[in-house]
Design a protein around this motif. Structure first.
Motif, mmCIF file in Angstrom:
data_model
loop_
_atom_site.group_PDB
_atom_site.id
_atom_site.type_symbol
_atom_site.label_atom_id
_atom_site.label_comp_id
_atom_site.label_asym_id
_atom_site.label_seq_id
_atom_site.Cartn_x
_atom_site.Cartn_y
_atom_site.Cartn_z
ATOM 1 N N GLU A 52 0.811 -1.219 0.000
ATOM 2 C CA GLU A 52 0.000 0.000 0.000
ATOM 3 C C GLU A 52 0.846 1.270 0.000
ATOM 4 O OE1 GLU A 52 -1.208 0.502 4.647
ATOM 5 O OE2 GLU A 52 -1.788 -1.372 3.687
ATOM 6 N N LEU A 53 2.173 1.117 0.259
ATOM 7 C CA LEU A 53 3.075 2.272 0.261
ATOM 8 C C LEU A 53 3.845 2.428 -1.052
ATOM 9 C CD1 LEU A 53 4.623 1.807 3.836
ATOM 10 C CD2 LEU A 53 2.668 3.246 3.195
ATOM 11 N N TRP A 54 3.802 1.429 -1.911
ATOM 12 C CA TRP A 54 4.639 1.429 -3.110
ATOM 13 C C TRP A 54 4.465 2.685 -3.966
ATOM 14 C CZ3 TRP A 54 4.231 -4.190 -5.520
ATOM 15 C CH2 TRP A 54 4.785 -5.102 -4.611
ATOM 16 N N GLU A 119 -2.924 6.616 9.843
ATOM 17 C CA GLU A 119 -3.199 5.174 9.825
ATOM 18 C C GLU A 119 -1.978 4.393 9.330
ATOM 19 O OE1 GLU A 119 -6.128 1.906 7.617
ATOM 20 O OE2 GLU A 119 -6.384 4.059 7.222
ATOM 21 N N HIS A 120 -1.363 4.866 8.251
ATOM 22 C CA HIS A 120 -0.184 4.186 7.724
ATOM 23 C C HIS A 120 0.993 4.285 8.688
ATOM 24 C CE1 HIS A 120 -1.589 4.350 3.241
ATOM 25 N NE2 HIS A 120 -2.116 3.342 3.911
ATOM 26 N N LYS A 121 1.171 5.445 9.284
ATOM 27 C CA LYS A 121 2.244 5.612 10.271
ATOM 28 C C LYS A 121 2.056 4.670 11.453
ATOM 29 C CE LYS A 121 3.477 10.498 9.625
ATOM 30 N NZ LYS A 121 3.427 11.825 10.270
ATOM 31 N N LYS A 123 0.415 1.898 11.684
ATOM 32 C CA LYS A 123 0.602 0.488 11.337
ATOM 33 C C LYS A 123 2.093 0.128 11.393
ATOM 34 C CE LYS A 123 -2.233 -1.066 8.185
ATOM 35 N NZ LYS A 123 -2.844 -1.486 6.884
ATOM 36 N N SER A 124 2.924 1.039 10.912
ATOM 37 C CA SER A 124 4.370 0.813 10.958
ATOM 38 C C SER A 124 4.900 0.882 12.389
ATOM 39 C CB SER A 124 5.093 1.849 10.087
ATOM 40 O OG SER A 124 4.760 1.686 8.728
ATOM 41 N N LEU A 125 4.430 1.874 13.146
ATOM 42 C CA LEU A 125 4.928 2.050 14.509
ATOM 43 C C LEU A 125 4.516 0.907 15.430
ATOM 44 C CD1 LEU A 125 4.474 5.900 14.947
ATOM 45 C CD2 LEU A 125 6.623 4.626 14.741
ATOM 46 N N GLU A 126 3.400 0.271 15.125
ATOM 47 C CA GLU A 126 2.985 -0.893 15.914
ATOM 48 C C GLU A 126 3.996 -2.030 15.745
ATOM 49 O OE1 GLU A 126 -0.839 -3.901 16.569
ATOM 50 O OE2 GLU A 126 -0.895 -2.398 14.967
ATOM 51 N N LYS A 127 4.486 -2.204 14.533
ATOM 52 C CA LYS A 127 5.486 -3.253 14.289
ATOM 53 C C LYS A 127 6.810 -2.900 14.965
ATOM 54 C CE LYS A 127 4.668 -3.491 9.694
ATOM 55 N NZ LYS A 127 4.764 -4.053 8.321
#
Length: 275
Positions: A52-54, A119-121, A123-127
Motif C-alpha cells: 500500500e506504500l509502493w 493510519e499508515h504511520k 501500522k508501521s509504529l505498531e510493528k
C-alpha cells in the motif's frame, strides 16, 4: 518455523522454550536454539515494503536496498539466538526511536509523494513497538538467567561512497560503558581484524571510525538493562557490489563461518570476565 503472535513469542521466551518463529505480521523473525549468554541481532536485514506504500514512495527498490543491510541475518544465523527485522527501514527504522522511526526524507531525498496518513504511520509504529516488546522479553530472560549478557548488533555500510580508506569492520562504542567493557571491545575488534577473506579483500577493524554506535537498538538495551553489552558491529559491503546490487555468496559464507567461532570464543571470554 512457526508463525506466532507477539504475545506467544514473549510467552515462549518467559517459559524458556526453544523455538523458531516469524511474527504473525511477518515483521520479525526470532530463533532460540538454546538459552545462552549472548544473542545476535540484524535489525536492518529486512527488505519487505508494504504494498500500500509502493505508489507513494519516491525511492526506487534499488535505492532502498542500497541503504539496508542485506545478508546480515545470514551472517549470524548459525548462532543460538538470532532476532532480525523483516521490513525495510524505509517503512520504519528499528534503529531509530519511535518518534523518528517513520521518516519523511531519507539520505537527503524526500521519501513520499504525499505525507503518510496517521493510519499508515501507526501500522508501521505498531510493528516497531512489537519488535522492542520481544527484545525486552529476550534480554530480561537472559539477564535473569546469566546475570550478564552480550549482544552482537550486526550492520553493514556502503564503503564506496567514502572518499577515504575505510575499515572492513567498524565498532560503534560511543554509547556504551567503555571503562567497564574496554577489554571486550578491543578483543572483539582484534578478532574481527583476523578474519580471513579472499586475497583481494583486506581485513581491518577500527573503533568509531565510520560510525559511532548511535542506534536506538543499542541505546534501548543499554538504557534498560544494566548488565548487557551491545556491540554495534558494521561490516563494509565487501560481500556485494553495492552499485549493481549483486551479492557475493562465497564472501557471505566466509563471514558466517568465521564469525560463528569468533562470536562463541569472544562471548565466553566476556562471560568469564564479568560473571
Amino acid at each position: 518455523m512457526q508463525k506466532l503472535s507477539i504475545e506467544d513469542i514473549v510467552s515462549k521466551i518467559k517459559k524458556e522454550e526453544k523455538f523458531h518463529a516469524v511474527a504473525e505480521d511477518y515483521s520479525l523473525t526470532i530463533k532460540i536454539d538454546d538459552y545462552v549468554h549472548y544473542a545476535c541481532a540484524a535489525v536492518h536485514d529486512g527488505h519487505q515494503f508494504r504494498k500500500e506504500l509502493w505508489d507513494n514512495c519516491i525511492h526506487t527498490q534499488y535505492e532502498r536496498w542500497y541503504e539496508e543491510d542485506p545478508e546480515t541475518k545470514n551472517m549470524v544465523h548459525s548462532n543460538p539466538i538470532v532476532i532480525a527485522g523483516c521490513d525495510s527501514r524505509f517503512e520504519y527504522d528499528l534503529n531509530r526511536d519511535p518518534e523518528n522511526a517513520v521518516f519523511a526524507t531519507a539520505w537527503g531525498k524526500k521519501l513520499w509523494h504525499k505525507p503518510l496518513s496517521e493510519e499508515h504511520k501507526n501500522k508501521s509504529l505498531e510493528k516497531h513497538a512489537n519488535f522492542y516488546k520481544v527484545t525486552h522479553a529476550l534480554i530480561s530472560k537472559l539477564e535473569e538467567k546469566f546475570g550478564v549478557v552480550i549482544v552482537y548488533d550486526m550492520h553493514s555500510y556502503n564503503w564506496k561512497r567514502w572518499d577515504r580508506e575505510v575499515p572492513t569492520w567498524n565498532l560503534g562504542t560511543s554509547n556504551i560503558d567503555n571503562n567497564r567493557f574496554g577489554n571486550d571491545i578491543e578483543s572483539w575488534r582484534q578478532r574481527l581484524s583476523e578474519i580471513k577473506f579472499p586475497e583481494h579483500i583486506k581485513s581491518t577493524a577500527l573503533v568509531n571510525d565510520t560510525f559511532q554506535g548511535n542506534g536506538y537498538f543499542l541505546k534501548y538495551i543499554t538504557q534498560n538493562f544494566q548488565n548487557t553489552l551491545v556491540l554495534a558491529t558494521e561490516i563494509a559491503k565487501i560481500y556485494c557490489d553495492e552499485l549493481s546490487q549483486v551479492i557475493y555468496p562465497e564472501i557471505v559464507s566466509t563471514v558466517r563461518t568465521q564469525l560463528q567461532s569468533r562470536l562463541k570464543e569472544h562471548s565466553n571470554a566476556f562471560y568469564k570476565r564479568h560473571s
